[in-house]
Design a protein around this motif. Sequence first.
Motif, PDB file in Angstrom:
ATOM      1  N   GLU A  48     -38.150  25.756   2.258  1.00  0.00           N
ATOM      2  CA  GLU A  48     -37.459  27.003   2.604  1.00  0.00           C
ATOM      3  C   GLU A  48     -38.005  27.584   3.907  1.00  0.00           C
ATOM      4  O   GLU A  48     -37.240  28.089   4.733  1.00  0.00           O
ATOM      5  CB  GLU A  48     -37.598  28.010   1.474  1.00  0.00           C
ATOM      6  N   TRP A  49     -39.312  27.513   4.102  1.00  0.00           N
ATOM      7  CA  TRP A  49     -39.903  28.011   5.349  1.00  0.00           C
ATOM      8  C   TRP A  49     -39.439  27.183   6.542  1.00  0.00           C
ATOM      9  O   TRP A  49     -39.190  27.716   7.628  1.00  0.00           O
ATOM     10  CB  TRP A  49     -41.420  28.000   5.264  1.00  0.00           C
ATOM     11  N   ARG A  50     -39.336  25.851   6.373  1.00  0.00           N
ATOM     12  CA  ARG A  50     -38.848  24.999   7.452  1.00  0.00           C
ATOM     13  C   ARG A  50     -37.408  25.348   7.804  1.00  0.00           C
ATOM     14  O   ARG A  50     -37.043  25.421   8.982  1.00  0.00           O
ATOM     15  CB  ARG A  50     -38.927  23.527   7.029  1.00  0.00           C
ATOM     16  N   MET A  51     -36.589  25.573   6.779  1.00  0.00           N
ATOM     17  CA  MET A  51     -35.204  25.965   7.024  1.00  0.00           C
ATOM     18  C   MET A  51     -35.143  27.301   7.761  1.00  0.00           C
ATOM     19  O   MET A  51     -34.369  27.459   8.718  1.00  0.00           O
ATOM     20  CB  MET A  51     -34.437  26.051   5.701  1.00  0.00           C
ATOM     21  N   GLN A  52     -35.963  28.260   7.344  1.00  0.00           N
ATOM     22  CA  GLN A  52     -35.958  29.566   7.999  1.00  0.00           C
ATOM     23  C   GLN A  52     -36.442  29.457   9.445  1.00  0.00           C
ATOM     24  O   GLN A  52     -35.897  30.113  10.333  1.00  0.00           O
ATOM     25  CB  GLN A  52     -36.832  30.551   7.227  1.00  0.00           C
ATOM     26  N   ALA A  53     -37.447  28.624   9.686  1.00  0.00           N
ATOM     27  CA  ALA A  53     -37.922  28.418  11.059  1.00  0.00           C
ATOM     28  C   ALA A  53     -36.815  27.821  11.926  1.00  0.00           C
ATOM     29  O   ALA A  53     -36.633  28.235  13.085  1.00  0.00           O
ATOM     30  CB  ALA A  53     -39.155  27.521  11.069  1.00  0.00           C
ATOM     31  N   ASN A  54     -36.056  26.873  11.396  1.00  0.00           N
ATOM     32  CA  ASN A  54     -34.945  26.291  12.155  1.00  0.00           C
ATOM     33  C   ASN A  54     -33.829  27.302  12.393  1.00  0.00           C
ATOM     34  O   ASN A  54     -33.263  27.350  13.483  1.00  0.00           O
ATOM     35  CB  ASN A  54     -34.400  25.056  11.443  1.00  0.00           C
ATOM     36  N   PHE A  55     -33.523  28.130  11.392  1.00  0.00           N
ATOM     37  CA  PHE A  55     -32.520  29.184  11.593  1.00  0.00           C
ATOM     38  C   PHE A  55     -32.974  30.161  12.673  1.00  0.00           C
ATOM     39  O   PHE A  55     -32.186  30.578  13.520  1.00  0.00           O
ATOM     40  CB  PHE A  55     -32.254  29.944  10.290  1.00  0.00           C
ATOM     41  N   ASN A  56     -34.250  30.544  12.644  1.00  0.00           N
ATOM     42  CA  ASN A  56     -34.776  31.457  13.656  1.00  0.00           C
ATOM     43  C   ASN A  56     -34.707  30.833  15.050  1.00  0.00           C
ATOM     44  O   ASN A  56     -34.388  31.514  16.024  1.00  0.00           O
ATOM     45  CB  ASN A  56     -36.220  31.841  13.332  1.00  0.00           C
ATOM     46  N   ALA A  57     -35.018  29.533  15.155  1.00  0.00           N
ATOM     47  CA  ALA A  57     -34.967  28.869  16.460  1.00  0.00           C
ATOM     48  C   ALA A  57     -33.531  28.802  16.984  1.00  0.00           C
ATOM     49  O   ALA A  57     -33.288  28.997  18.184  1.00  0.00           O
ATOM     50  CB  ALA A  57     -35.560  27.471  16.360  1.00  0.00           C
ATOM     51  N   PHE A  83     -37.409  36.818  16.298  1.00  0.00           N
ATOM     52  CA  PHE A  83     -37.271  35.512  15.653  1.00  0.00           C
ATOM     53  C   PHE A  83     -38.573  34.716  15.682  1.00  0.00           C
ATOM     54  O   PHE A  83     -38.593  33.575  15.225  1.00  0.00           O
ATOM     55  CB  PHE A  83     -36.155  34.703  16.322  1.00  0.00           C
ATOM     56  N   GLY A  84     -39.624  35.289  16.220  1.00  0.00           N
ATOM     57  CA  GLY A  84     -40.911  34.600  16.273  1.00  0.00           C
ATOM     58  C   GLY A  84     -40.849  33.321  17.071  1.00  0.00           C
ATOM     59  O   GLY A  84     -41.401  32.307  16.653  1.00  0.00           O
ATOM     60  N   CYS A  85     -40.183  33.361  18.212  1.00  0.00           N
ATOM     61  CA  CYS A  85     -39.995  32.113  18.948  1.00  0.00           C
ATOM     62  C   CYS A  85     -40.272  32.286  20.430  1.00  0.00           C
ATOM     63  O   CYS A  85     -40.331  33.390  20.951  1.00  0.00           O
ATOM     64  CB  CYS A  85     -38.579  31.592  18.748  1.00  0.00           C
ATOM     65  N   ASN A  86     -40.434  31.149  21.058  1.00  0.00           N
ATOM     66  CA  ASN A  86     -40.563  31.071  22.506  1.00  0.00           C
ATOM     67  C   ASN A  86     -39.417  30.220  23.023  1.00  0.00           C
ATOM     68  O   ASN A  86     -39.080  29.197  22.429  1.00  0.00           O
ATOM     69  CB  ASN A  86     -41.891  30.426  22.905  1.00  0.00           C
ATOM     70  N   ALA A  87     -38.854  30.657  24.128  1.00  0.00           N
ATOM     71  CA  ALA A  87     -37.757  29.902  24.747  1.00  0.00           C
ATOM     72  C   ALA A  87     -38.124  29.643  26.199  1.00  0.00           C
ATOM     73  O   ALA A  87     -38.811  30.444  26.842  1.00  0.00           O
ATOM     74  CB  ALA A  87     -36.453  30.681  24.668  1.00  0.00           C
ATOM     75  N   HIS A  88     -37.695  28.504  26.696  1.00  0.00           N
ATOM     76  CA  HIS A  88     -37.923  28.153  28.092  1.00  0.00           C
ATOM     77  C   HIS A  88     -36.560  27.988  28.754  1.00  0.00           C
ATOM     78  O   HIS A  88     -35.719  27.225  28.287  1.00  0.00           O
ATOM     79  CB  HIS A  88     -38.731  26.861  28.204  1.00  0.00           C
ATOM     80  N   VAL A 100     -31.635  25.739  28.245  1.00  0.00           N
ATOM     81  CA  VAL A 100     -32.440  26.618  27.397  1.00  0.00           C
ATOM     82  C   VAL A 100     -33.023  25.770  26.275  1.00  0.00           C
ATOM     83  O   VAL A 100     -32.304  24.999  25.637  1.00  0.00           O
ATOM     84  CB  VAL A 100     -31.600  27.775  26.819  1.00  0.00           C
ATOM     85  N   ARG A 101     -34.313  25.936  26.043  1.00  0.00           N
ATOM     86  CA  ARG A 101     -35.005  25.201  24.977  1.00  0.00           C
ATOM     87  C   ARG A 101     -35.793  26.216  24.157  1.00  0.00           C
ATOM     88  O   ARG A 101     -36.528  27.026  24.715  1.00  0.00           O
ATOM     89  CB  ARG A 101     -35.936  24.174  25.606  1.00  0.00           C
ATOM     90  N   ALA A 102     -35.658  26.167  22.828  1.00  0.00           N
ATOM     91  CA  ALA A 102     -36.304  27.161  21.962  1.00  0.00           C
ATOM     92  C   ALA A 102     -36.977  26.484  20.780  1.00  0.00           C
ATOM     93  O   ALA A 102     -36.519  25.457  20.283  1.00  0.00           O
ATOM     94  CB  ALA A 102     -35.291  28.180  21.460  1.00  0.00           C
ATOM     95  N   ARG A 103     -38.064  27.110  20.339  1.00  0.00           N
ATOM     96  CA  ARG A 103     -38.799  26.656  19.158  1.00  0.00           C
ATOM     97  C   ARG A 103     -39.369  27.889  18.470  1.00  0.00           C
ATOM     98  O   ARG A 103     -39.877  28.794  19.111  1.00  0.00           O
ATOM     99  CB  ARG A 103     -39.927  25.724  19.580  1.00  0.00           C
ATOM    100  N   SER A 104     -39.314  27.901  17.141  1.00  0.00           N
ATOM    101  CA  SER A 104     -39.763  29.057  16.368  1.00  0.00           C
ATOM    102  C   SER A 104     -40.884  28.666  15.421  1.00  0.00           C
ATOM    103  O   SER A 104     -41.005  27.512  15.009  1.00  0.00           O
ATOM    104  CB  SER A 104     -38.589  29.619  15.577  1.00  0.00           C
ATOM    105  N   ILE A 109     -45.180  27.431   9.947  1.00  0.00           N
ATOM    106  CA  ILE A 109     -44.350  26.227   9.975  1.00  0.00           C
ATOM    107  C   ILE A 109     -43.538  26.256  11.271  1.00  0.00           C
ATOM    108  O   ILE A 109     -42.822  27.215  11.534  1.00  0.00           O
ATOM    109  CB  ILE A 109     -43.397  26.159   8.761  1.00  0.00           C
ATOM    110  N   SER A 110     -43.646  25.199  12.068  1.00  0.00           N
ATOM    111  CA  SER A 110     -42.920  25.121  13.334  1.00  0.00           C
ATOM    112  C   SER A 110     -41.560  24.472  13.129  1.00  0.00           C
ATOM    113  O   SER A 110     -41.419  23.545  12.332  1.00  0.00           O
ATOM    114  CB  SER A 110     -43.711  24.299  14.353  1.00  0.00           C
ATOM    115  N   SER A 111     -40.609  24.950  13.884  1.00  0.00           N
ATOM    116  CA  SER A 111     -39.278  24.361  13.824  1.00  0.00           C
ATOM    117  C   SER A 111     -39.187  23.204  14.806  1.00  0.00           C
ATOM    118  O   SER A 111     -40.102  22.944  15.584  1.00  0.00           O
ATOM    119  CB  SER A 111     -38.226  25.410  14.184  1.00  0.00           C
TER     120      SER A 111
END
Length: 121
Positions: A48-57, A83-88, A100-104, A109-111
């Motif tokens: 569930e945390w992995r899914m939420q991290a991917n949704f946030n990303a 969303f707790g993420c960084n985007a480049h 645009v590249r994003a990861r949350s 748990i990293s997306s």
Amino acid sequence: MTYMMHKNKSKGFIAVTAVIVIVSGILMYSAMVMVSAFTYSDAVVRREWRMQANFNAQSCLSTAALMSAKDYFLEGDIEVKEFGCNAHITRDHMRGTVDVRARSIFSEISSSYFEQNFIVP
């Protein structure tokens, strides 16, 4: 008389030993069940945390793409705290393209990395 007492003592020893063996087996079985339940629960929570991290990303990617479309000079690393993420954001001014590249990160748990390319008029 002594034979009867000895016989009763040995029956008591066998009964106590049998009870100890049965109780030990039950305790081992319940320990195994508890470990299995904990392992399953942990796997479900992490999924569930992995899914939420991917949704946030994905949401972060959309937000960063919208921000870069609105601001022509926006480039480099940005942080979207909601969303707790960084985007480049990388711009090619000659071609008019934006990458645009994003990861949350959600609960440690990293997306996956999500990318979007588009042309800015």
